[in-house]
Design a protein around this motif. Structure first.
Motif, PDB file in Angstrom:
ATOM      1  N   THR A   1      -0.038   7.597 -14.839  1.00 48.26           N
ATOM      2  CA  THR A   1       0.637   6.403 -14.311  1.00 48.26           C
ATOM      3  C   THR A   1      -0.146   5.145 -14.676  1.00 48.26           C
ATOM      4  O   THR A   1      -1.323   5.199 -15.025  1.00 48.26           O
ATOM      5  CB  THR A   1       0.732   6.451 -12.769  1.00 48.26           C
ATOM      6  OG1 THR A   1      -0.593   6.292 -12.230  1.00 48.26           O
ATOM      7  CG2 THR A   1       1.340   7.754 -12.275  1.00 48.26           C
TER       8      THR A   1
ATOM      9  N   ASP B   1       5.859   3.023 -17.701  1.00 53.01           N
ATOM     10  CA  ASP B   1       5.131   3.068 -16.427  1.00 53.01           C
ATOM     11  C   ASP B   1       3.626   2.926 -16.673  1.00 53.01           C
ATOM     12  O   ASP B   1       2.925   2.235 -15.930  1.00 53.01           O
ATOM     13  CB  ASP B   1       5.439   4.381 -15.701  1.00 53.01           C
ATOM     14  CG  ASP B   1       4.712   4.453 -14.371  1.00 53.01           C
ATOM     15  OD1 ASP B   1       4.842   3.496 -13.591  1.00 53.01           O
ATOM     16  OD2 ASP B   1       4.001   5.443 -14.128  1.00 53.01           O
TER      17      ASP B   1
ATOM     18  N   ALA C   1       2.908  -0.792 -17.495  1.00 53.61           N
ATOM     19  CA  ALA C   1       3.514  -1.827 -16.638  1.00 53.61           C
ATOM     20  C   ALA C   1       2.480  -2.752 -15.989  1.00 53.61           C
ATOM     21  O   ALA C   1       2.660  -3.971 -15.995  1.00 53.61           O
ATOM     22  CB  ALA C   1       4.413  -1.182 -15.593  1.00 53.61           C
TER      23      ALA C   1
END
Ligand SMILES: O=C(CO)COP(=O)(O)O
Length: 214
Positions: free
Chosen positions: A176, A209, A212
């Motif tokens: 992530t 993701d 980001a």
């Protein structure tokens, strides 16, 4: 941050992942690259994504059946190579030989290592970067930056004490954007990751993701 996606031998479409890497790279200040299997290098490089090899051998042109020659990897369109990944471990002399072979072919080098002591040894060989990847966290989805932050900070210290021109990356379980930010906060200049993208149903969404928050 440098985000290097290692496709290992996962059963993903390397060209589709490379196209996602290329497209998401256009949207971010982060630097994205993809490391497919040697047999897929040329097709992947043709997408325009920054392409890396997963390994080169410490050899020159000649009688080396079944080996991977750095010049051939470069000729296929790779601009860099991993060396000594924990799934493709080499003896110290062979790591040195592979770094020299990669340099000879004009490839950027990232030498992987399991722990800070090995990172120090790897940094002494003067690659462009070293990457600490605790093998027990690889493929677990548990990020090294959360499960073992000390190993990243100690790796940064170990590399700096040997040669502060050598960048430090980390990897294992990164999937992530928060994991990437945490890695950066620990002093890492980039991440290596595999399953979070190669096994994702939607690699583009996984990459979006990842970058980001950067
Ligand atoms: O080995 C790795 C990258 O080279 C890390 O693998 P995972 O991202 O699947 O943990």
């Amino acid at each position: 941050m440098f985000v290097l996606v290692n496709l290992k031998t996962y059963p993903c479409d390397p060209v589709a992942v490379a196209e996602a890497v290329r497209d998401v790279n256009e949207t971010t200040d982060a630097r994205l690259a993809v490391a497919p299997q040697a047999a897929h290098l040329e097709r992947v490089a043709e997408t325009g994504a920054e392409t890396w090899a997963q390994h080169v051998d410490p050899i020159e042109h000649g009688s080396n059946t079944g080996h991977t020659l750095a010049e051939s990897v470069a000729d296929a369109g790779a601009v860099g190579t991993l060396i000594n990944h924990s799934e493709q471990r080499l003896k110290l002399a062979d790591i040195d030989g592979s770094v020299r072979a990669a340099e000879r072919a004009g490839l950027e080098t990232v030498v992987c290592a399991n722990n800070p002591a090995q990172i120090g040894a790897a940094a002494a060989l003067e690659p462009d970067a070293v990457a600490v990847e605790p093998p027990e966290l690889i493929g677990t989805g548990t990020p090294v930056s959360q499960a073992d932050p000390d190993i990243v900070e100690d790796a940064v210290d170990a590399a700096e004490s040997v040669d502060d021109d050598v960048a430090v990356l980390c990897g294992a379980g990164i999937s992530t954007g928060d994991d990437v930010v945490a890695a950066g906060d620990l002093g890492s200049e980039g991440v290596l990751l595999a399953s979070g993208v190669a096994k994702a149903d939607d690699p583009t969404a996984a990459l979006e993701d990842l970058v980001a928050p950067l």
